[in-house]
Design a protein around this motif. Sequence first.
Motif, PDB file in Angstrom:
ATOM      1  N   GLY A 191       0.814  -1.208   0.000  1.00  0.00           N
ATOM      2  CA  GLY A 191       0.000   0.000   0.000  1.00  0.00           C
ATOM      3  C   GLY A 191       0.851   1.261   0.000  1.00  0.00           C
ATOM      4  N   ALA A 192       1.928   1.251   0.802  1.00  0.00           N
ATOM      5  CA  ALA A 192       2.809   2.414   0.855  1.00  0.00           C
ATOM      6  C   ALA A 192       3.500   2.650  -0.482  1.00  0.00           C
ATOM      7  CB  ALA A 192       3.847   2.230   1.965  1.00  0.00           C
ATOM      8  N   LEU A 193       3.886   1.572  -1.159  1.00  0.00           N
ATOM      9  CA  LEU A 193       4.532   1.720  -2.469  1.00  0.00           C
ATOM     10  C   LEU A 193       3.572   2.331  -3.485  1.00  0.00           C
ATOM     11  CD1 LEU A 193       6.565  -1.613  -2.800  1.00  0.00           C
ATOM     12  CD2 LEU A 193       7.487   0.701  -2.542  1.00  0.00           C
ATOM     13  N   VAL A 194       2.342   1.832  -3.521  1.00  0.00           N
ATOM     14  CA  VAL A 194       1.354   2.362  -4.463  1.00  0.00           C
ATOM     15  C   VAL A 194       1.004   3.806  -4.107  1.00  0.00           C
ATOM     16  CG1 VAL A 194      -0.991   2.111  -5.357  1.00  0.00           C
ATOM     17  CG2 VAL A 194       0.424   0.083  -4.960  1.00  0.00           C
ATOM     18  N   GLY A 195       0.819   4.044  -2.798  1.00  0.00           N
ATOM     19  CA  GLY A 195       0.507   5.397  -2.367  1.00  0.00           C
ATOM     20  C   GLY A 195       1.625   6.369  -2.673  1.00  0.00           C
ATOM     21  N   GLY A 196       2.867   5.955  -2.433  1.00  0.00           N
ATOM     22  CA  GLY A 196       4.004   6.817  -2.721  1.00  0.00           C
ATOM     23  C   GLY A 196       4.154   7.123  -4.190  1.00  0.00           C
ATOM     24  N   ALA A 197       3.821   6.145  -5.031  1.00  0.00           N
ATOM     25  CA  ALA A 197       3.909   6.368  -6.480  1.00  0.00           C
ATOM     26  C   ALA A 197       2.780   7.253  -6.986  1.00  0.00           C
ATOM     27  CB  ALA A 197       3.879   5.021  -7.205  1.00  0.00           C
ATOM     28  N   THR A 198       1.665   7.302  -6.249  1.00  0.00           N
ATOM     29  CA  THR A 198       0.510   8.078  -6.684  1.00  0.00           C
ATOM     30  C   THR A 198       0.541   9.509  -6.158  1.00  0.00           C
ATOM     31  OG1 THR A 198      -0.818   6.054  -6.679  1.00  0.00           O
ATOM     32  CG2 THR A 198      -2.021   8.132  -6.723  1.00  0.00           C
ATOM     33  N   ALA A 199       0.983   9.677  -4.910  1.00  0.00           N
ATOM     34  CA  ALA A 199       0.918  10.977  -4.248  1.00  0.00           C
ATOM     35  C   ALA A 199       1.848  11.993  -4.908  1.00  0.00           C
ATOM     36  CB  ALA A 199       1.289  10.818  -2.773  1.00  0.00           C
ATOM     37  N   ASP A 200       1.350  13.208  -5.054  1.00  0.00           N
ATOM     38  CA  ASP A 200       2.122  14.327  -5.607  1.00  0.00           C
ATOM     39  C   ASP A 200       1.778  15.565  -4.782  1.00  0.00           C
ATOM     40  OD1 ASP A 200       3.284  16.387  -7.014  1.00  0.00           O
ATOM     41  OD2 ASP A 200       2.665  15.657  -8.970  1.00  0.00           O
ATOM     42  N   LEU A 201       2.768  16.095  -4.052  1.00  0.00           N
ATOM     43  CA  LEU A 201       2.525  17.226  -3.161  1.00  0.00           C
ATOM     44  C   LEU A 201       1.969  18.439  -3.891  1.00  0.00           C
ATOM     45  CD1 LEU A 201       5.680  17.099  -0.836  1.00  0.00           C
ATOM     46  CD2 LEU A 201       3.393  16.237  -0.376  1.00  0.00           C
ATOM     47  N   ALA A 202       2.273  18.560  -5.155  1.00  0.00           N
ATOM     48  CA  ALA A 202       1.809  19.715  -5.929  1.00  0.00           C
ATOM     49  C   ALA A 202       0.407  19.510  -6.491  1.00  0.00           C
ATOM     50  CB  ALA A 202       2.783  19.997  -7.064  1.00  0.00           C
ATOM     51  N   ARG A 203      -0.149  18.317  -6.326  1.00  0.00           N
ATOM     52  CA  ARG A 203      -1.471  18.019  -6.892  1.00  0.00           C
ATOM     53  C   ARG A 203      -2.362  17.402  -5.806  1.00  0.00           C
ATOM     54  NH1 ARG A 203      -0.509  13.902 -11.182  1.00  0.00           N
ATOM     55  NH2 ARG A 203      -2.728  14.270 -11.675  1.00  0.00           N
ATOM     56  N   PRO A 204      -3.146  18.230  -5.114  1.00  0.00           N
ATOM     57  CA  PRO A 204      -4.015  17.728  -4.042  1.00  0.00           C
ATOM     58  C   PRO A 204      -4.971  16.635  -4.499  1.00  0.00           C
ATOM     59  CG  PRO A 204      -3.899  20.116  -3.986  1.00  0.00           C
ATOM     60  CD  PRO A 204      -3.218  19.694  -5.254  1.00  0.00           C
ATOM     61  N   GLU A 205      -5.341  16.664  -5.789  1.00  0.00           N
ATOM     62  CA  GLU A 205      -6.299  15.663  -6.261  1.00  0.00           C
ATOM     63  C   GLU A 205      -5.736  14.244  -6.190  1.00  0.00           C
ATOM     64  OE1 GLU A 205      -4.218  17.403  -9.943  1.00  0.00           O
ATOM     65  OE2 GLU A 205      -5.035  18.124  -8.020  1.00  0.00           O
ATOM     66  N   THR A 206      -4.406  14.106  -6.215  1.00  0.00           N
ATOM     67  CA  THR A 206      -3.835  12.762  -6.100  1.00  0.00           C
ATOM     68  C   THR A 206      -4.094  12.193  -4.710  1.00  0.00           C
ATOM     69  OG1 THR A 206      -1.654  13.619  -5.428  1.00  0.00           O
ATOM     70  CG2 THR A 206      -2.043  13.287  -7.788  1.00  0.00           C
ATOM     71  N   PHE A 207      -4.078  13.061  -3.689  1.00  0.00           N
ATOM     72  CA  PHE A 207      -4.371  12.605  -2.335  1.00  0.00           C
ATOM     73  C   PHE A 207      -5.859  12.321  -2.168  1.00  0.00           C
ATOM     74  CE2 PHE A 207      -0.271  14.552  -1.833  1.00  0.00           C
ATOM     75  CZ  PHE A 207       0.344  13.785  -0.859  1.00  0.00           C
ATOM     76  N   THR A 208      -6.684  13.113  -2.851  1.00  0.00           N
ATOM     77  CA  THR A 208      -8.117  12.827  -2.829  1.00  0.00           C
ATOM     78  C   THR A 208      -8.380  11.428  -3.388  1.00  0.00           C
ATOM     79  OG1 THR A 208      -8.660  15.169  -3.113  1.00  0.00           O
ATOM     80  CG2 THR A 208     -10.381  13.571  -3.654  1.00  0.00           C
ATOM     81  N   THR A 209      -7.664  11.090  -4.436  1.00  0.00           N
ATOM     82  CA  THR A 209      -7.789   9.752  -5.017  1.00  0.00           C
ATOM     83  C   THR A 209      -7.374   8.681  -4.013  1.00  0.00           C
ATOM     84  OG1 THR A 209      -7.377  10.588  -7.248  1.00  0.00           O
ATOM     85  CG2 THR A 209      -7.020   8.231  -6.876  1.00  0.00           C
ATOM     86  N   LEU A 210      -6.252   8.912  -3.318  1.00  0.00           N
ATOM     87  CA  LEU A 210      -5.764   7.937  -2.333  1.00  0.00           C
ATOM     88  C   LEU A 210      -6.794   7.706  -1.235  1.00  0.00           C
ATOM     89  CD1 LEU A 210      -2.011   8.948  -1.844  1.00  0.00           C
ATOM     90  CD2 LEU A 210      -2.908   6.964  -3.051  1.00  0.00           C
ATOM     91  N   PHE A 211      -7.327   8.776  -0.678  1.00  0.00           N
ATOM     92  CA  PHE A 211      -8.285   8.630   0.412  1.00  0.00           C
ATOM     93  C   PHE A 211      -9.603   8.031  -0.070  1.00  0.00           C
ATOM     94  CE2 PHE A 211      -5.487  11.769   2.499  1.00  0.00           C
ATOM     95  CZ  PHE A 211      -5.345  11.147   3.727  1.00  0.00           C
ATOM     96  N   THR A 212      -9.978   8.329  -1.308  1.00  0.00           N
ATOM     97  CA  THR A 212     -11.195   7.742  -1.861  1.00  0.00           C
ATOM     98  C   THR A 212     -11.042   6.234  -2.020  1.00  0.00           C
ATOM     99  OG1 THR A 212     -11.722   9.796  -3.038  1.00  0.00           O
ATOM    100  CG2 THR A 212     -12.809   7.780  -3.789  1.00  0.00           C
ATOM    101  N   VAL A 213      -9.885   5.812  -2.519  1.00  0.00           N
ATOM    102  CA  VAL A 213      -9.637   4.374  -2.656  1.00  0.00           C
ATOM    103  C   VAL A 213      -9.615   3.710  -1.277  1.00  0.00           C
ATOM    104  CG1 VAL A 213      -7.963   2.637  -3.391  1.00  0.00           C
ATOM    105  CG2 VAL A 213      -8.417   4.618  -4.842  1.00  0.00           C
ATOM    106  N   GLU A 214      -9.006   4.381  -0.303  1.00  0.00           N
ATOM    107  CA  GLU A 214      -9.009   3.839   1.061  1.00  0.00           C
ATOM    108  C   GLU A 214     -10.437   3.690   1.577  1.00  0.00           C
ATOM    109  OE1 GLU A 214      -6.926   4.610   5.410  1.00  0.00           O
ATOM    110  OE2 GLU A 214      -7.291   6.314   4.100  1.00  0.00           O
ATOM    111  N   ALA A 215     -11.273   4.680   1.320  1.00  0.00           N
ATOM    112  CA  ALA A 215     -12.670   4.610   1.751  1.00  0.00           C
ATOM    113  C   ALA A 215     -13.375   3.421   1.105  1.00  0.00           C
ATOM    114  CB  ALA A 215     -13.389   5.910   1.400  1.00  0.00           C
ATOM    115  N   VAL A 216     -13.109   3.198  -0.166  1.00  0.00           N
ATOM    116  CA  VAL A 216     -13.721   2.065  -0.872  1.00  0.00           C
ATOM    117  C   VAL A 216     -13.268   0.744  -0.254  1.00  0.00           C
ATOM    118  CG1 VAL A 216     -13.809   0.830  -3.076  1.00  0.00           C
ATOM    119  CG2 VAL A 216     -14.028   3.322  -3.032  1.00  0.00           C
TER     120      VAL A 216
END
Length: 415
Positions: free
Chosen positions: A148-173
Amino acid sequence: MSLSMKRVLRRAQAGTVLIAFGTGFTGPFLFVYVAHVRQLGDAVAGVTSGCFAMAALCLLPLIGRFIDRRGPARVLAAGAFTTAVGALLFGHVSSVAGAITASAMMGAGVSAIQPSNATLVMLASTPQTRARAFATQAFIINLGLGAGALVGGATADLARPETFTTLFTVEAVLYLALSLLTVTIRTGAVASGSSQRRENPTRGGLRLVFADRTMLCLCVLGGIIFFAGYGQISSGLPAYATEAAHVQPLTLGMAEAANTGIIVIAQFIALRTVNRMRRSRAIQATGIIWTVAWLTAGLAGVLHAQGMTATLLVVATFGIFGLGETLLTPTLYPIIADLAPADRMGMYNSAFSLVKQIALASGPAIAGLIFGTGSYGAYIAVFASCSICIVYVANALKRRLAPAHDNLQEVPVSL
């Protein structure tokens, strides 16, 4: 083991996959997300983390009763649903109140998930298979957290808040899927005390649990273990490695990988060893191994000027801690299962989780106070001493445990 027990255990382990992957997906990024991505500041990020812990601490004394009265599957489903809502809110926070609310909901949900999941595994296993069941759970958790950390680290981008929205949405699912999965679990067929729990709700709460002197001793032991071990691996040790051993951030990633990698590789090998030992002896062995880990960390601080040597020692420290962890998984929770009466298994797990949360919260706080004095040697001395205490308290536990509770009679493990 009956077919119904196997079915429940498989669903419980499938739920563990969802828990581990979901936690690994966002866990490493919560602080930086609140502080920098949403630009709410370090202070708010710290308060947000504190609300997560406080929600868990406030609810855990009550969770055990709900588990024993309603069954672990229902409580797990409710906790997973609450966590899913909190994660979804987290992905869209824009204010301090929103961050605190989302964090409190996630903390409340997790406080229900941990003891109910442990109770579910206990009910779906026998004394002969319980150690293997929890060893498998540890394997799944570490594998899921890492993936999970590897996928999250590859997805997260500090300059793009929407990438974190995606991460938390997937976690919610994932947590919503966990809720739906556990709703279908029926433990009545495997829990001999289920009817007793419904007809005679337990009274006395944690007071009854801590009146059991053997369980009280186990909780003290667990408190030291989570204070000096798990509570430092994720916070104190990384801070020590960067400030005292002067290693680079990349080294911390390597060290975390070494810790989880050792657990994934060695968990079932360690189970074979633990099968031949008294449980209390296995816990004592962990105390000795962790003492070696702390001395290795201390050596890394002394040799900080020799960059590569310090780096290797830091990675080795985390790996040695992982080796000690593999001995704990097949021992602590099976002992709880043996000690708990049929109508109080949820309360026993909840009490242990409460001690665990207090230790995980206080460990980093004490480490921070020591770091504030600039005495890194004192940090090593304090927590190495705590690891030595594990050996002595485990010996005290050995004198209290019945022989049947202190010996693993596990069937051979086929890899």
